[in-house]
Design an enzyme around this catalytic site. Structure first.
Site, PDB file in Angstrom:
ATOM      1  N   ASP A 214      34.775  39.189  36.418  1.00  0.00           N
ATOM      2  CA  ASP A 214      34.060  40.266  37.105  1.00  0.00           C
ATOM      3  C   ASP A 214      34.975  41.469  37.312  1.00  0.00           C
ATOM      4  O   ASP A 214      34.546  42.500  37.831  1.00  0.00           O
ATOM      5  CB  ASP A 214      33.441  39.789  38.424  1.00  0.00           C
ATOM      6  CG  ASP A 214      34.444  39.228  39.406  1.00  0.00           C
ATOM      7  OD1 ASP A 214      35.657  39.250  39.130  1.00  0.00           O
ATOM      8  OD2 ASP A 214      34.016  38.757  40.496  1.00  0.00           O
ATOM      9  N   SER A 215      36.233  41.343  36.841  1.00  0.00           N
ATOM     10  CA  SER A 215      37.135  42.496  36.774  1.00  0.00           C
ATOM     11  C   SER A 215      36.566  43.583  35.874  1.00  0.00           C
ATOM     12  O   SER A 215      37.062  44.711  35.873  1.00  0.00           O
ATOM     13  CB  SER A 215      38.508  42.061  36.248  1.00  0.00           C
ATOM     14  OG  SER A 215      38.377  41.307  35.056  1.00  0.00           O
TER      15      SER A 215
ATOM     16  N   ASP B 201      33.071  34.318  35.261  1.00  0.00           N
ATOM     17  CA  ASP B 201      33.024  34.445  36.717  1.00  0.00           C
ATOM     18  C   ASP B 201      31.592  34.411  37.236  1.00  0.00           C
ATOM     19  O   ASP B 201      30.687  35.017  36.634  1.00  0.00           O
ATOM     20  CB  ASP B 201      33.652  35.769  37.157  1.00  0.00           C
ATOM     21  CG  ASP B 201      35.154  35.689  37.301  1.00  0.00           C
ATOM     22  OD1 ASP B 201      35.690  34.573  37.430  1.00  0.00           O
ATOM     23  OD2 ASP B 201      35.806  36.757  37.291  1.00  0.00           O
TER      24      ASP B 201
ATOM     25  N   LYS C  91      33.594  30.122  36.956  1.00  0.00           N
ATOM     26  CA  LYS C  91      34.639  30.218  37.980  1.00  0.00           C
ATOM     27  C   LYS C  91      34.025  30.702  39.283  1.00  0.00           C
ATOM     28  O   LYS C  91      33.298  31.704  39.298  1.00  0.00           O
ATOM     29  CB  LYS C  91      35.766  31.148  37.542  1.00  0.00           C
ATOM     30  CG  LYS C  91      36.903  31.253  38.584  1.00  0.00           C
ATOM     31  CD  LYS C  91      38.152  31.889  37.993  1.00  0.00           C
ATOM     32  CE  LYS C  91      37.993  33.364  37.735  1.00  0.00           C
ATOM     33  NZ  LYS C  91      37.821  34.147  39.014  1.00  0.00           N
TER      34      LYS C  91
ATOM     35  N   GLU D 258      34.834  31.622  43.372  1.00  0.00           N
ATOM     36  CA  GLU D 258      35.815  31.915  44.406  1.00  0.00           C
ATOM     37  C   GLU D 258      35.493  31.137  45.681  1.00  0.00           C
ATOM     38  O   GLU D 258      34.330  30.957  46.034  1.00  0.00           O
ATOM     39  CB  GLU D 258      35.845  33.415  44.707  1.00  0.00           C
ATOM     40  CG  GLU D 258      36.372  34.256  43.560  1.00  0.00           C
ATOM     41  CD  GLU D 258      36.578  35.716  43.933  1.00  0.00           C
ATOM     42  OE1 GLU D 258      36.543  36.035  45.147  1.00  0.00           O
ATOM     43  OE2 GLU D 258      36.781  36.539  43.024  1.00  0.00           O
TER      44      GLU D 258
ATOM     45  N   GLU E 145      45.536  32.921  42.764  1.00  0.00           N
ATOM     46  CA  GLU E 145      45.880  34.334  42.604  1.00  0.00           C
ATOM     47  C   GLU E 145      46.722  34.834  43.768  1.00  0.00           C
ATOM     48  O   GLU E 145      46.383  34.638  44.933  1.00  0.00           O
ATOM     49  CB  GLU E 145      44.607  35.181  42.490  1.00  0.00           C
ATOM     50  CG  GLU E 145      44.880  36.665  42.291  1.00  0.00           C
ATOM     51  CD  GLU E 145      43.654  37.482  41.959  1.00  0.00           C
ATOM     52  OE1 GLU E 145      43.787  38.726  41.847  1.00  0.00           O
ATOM     53  OE2 GLU E 145      42.566  36.902  41.805  1.00  0.00           O
TER      54      GLU E 145
END
Length: 263
Positions: free
Chosen positions: A44-45, A83, A112, A114, A181
């Site tokens: 999602d960067s 993501d 992925k 979070e 991270e």
């Protein structure tokens, strides 16, 4: 033949380092995997490097589906991870599963998510239903407003103990990989030794089983703020291919990240 989760686990078990980069389109997917990249992370960067946003929070599920499809179309070998964007996993396990199915159907081999132990029920729900999950702890960009900015996590004893506990809980819940991270290298080393699943580091030291960076950072073309854990591999390279190959070689040989790239 495409790299699978079992392939990555075997690499981890044998001590072979795993090289990962973010990827958002078909052309780069082909280039990266042919340069030796094992994992393509549709991150999602893309909100930062493609859309010009300050955070990742505006990235939608439709955005992620589109870019996952693009990467899948350009790839035949690499393991593809996507993501779960903000708001798509912070819901009920059933709704998260429905969202994850769309990414898997678009070509992702793993999603992925979070979050630490608070996401255990969701990770368990997905993994029991055939959705491979990589858990993401430490600095979590989707929680930037709660964290007060992009800050190193796990520096205090309480924070470090919580992250270690989160990692163990995520593995027990069924996570197939764990991304850490911006945490101290000593902590990531401890967590990696504690777990049996592969760990991925970004600003988490050289002892993680895998390393990942944002593609646009290693090519030196992102105009935003540079993190200390990044490196411009275009310096001294004759082409993008060579830059990526140099990154892969340094990850595999444990030359990257160096102490100055960590915390």
């Amino acid at each position: 033949m495409r790299i699978t989760q079992k392939t990555l686990q075997r690499m981890c078990n044998s001590g072979e380092k795993i090289a990962a980069l973010t990827c958002y389109d078909a052309s780069f997917a082909s280039l990266l995997e042919n340069s030796g990249v094992d994992i393509l992370l549709v991150g999602d960067s893309l909100g930062n490097v493609l859309q010009g946003e300050k955070t990742t929070l505006s990235v939608t599920l439709d955005d992620m589906i589109y870019h996952t499809k693009c990467v899948f179309q350009g790839s035949v070998k690499a393991f593809i991870m996507a993501d779960m964007p903000f708001g798509t996993s912070q819901v009920s396990p059933q709704k998260t599963f429905e969202n994850a199915v769309k990414l898997i159907s678009s070509g992702a081999s793993m999603v992925k998510i979070e979050g630490g132990s608070v996401m255990a029920d969701t990770v368990r729900f997905l993994s029991q239903r055939g959705i491979p999950v990589c858990s993401h702890i430490g600095l979590m960009p989707q929680s930037v407003n709660m964290l007060g900015g992009y800050k190193v996590q796990g520096k205090s004893i309480n924070q470090a103990n919580q992250l270690l506990e989160d990692a163990v809980i995520m593995e027990k819940a069924g996570a197939g990989m764990l991304l850490m991270e911006a945490i101290p290298a000593t902590l990531s080393r401890k967590i990696t030794k504690k777990l049996t699943i592969p760990t991925i580091g970004i600003g988490a030291g050289v002892d993680c089983d895998a390393q990942v960076l944002v593609l646009y950072d290693i090519l030196g073309i992102y105009s935003g703020k540079k993190s200390r854990f990044t490196k411009n591999y275009m310096d001294g390279a004759r082409s993008i291919n060579q830059a990526v190959e140099n990154y892969v070689k340094e990850v595999k040989s444990k030359k990257f990240p160096k102490i100055e790239n960590g915390f």
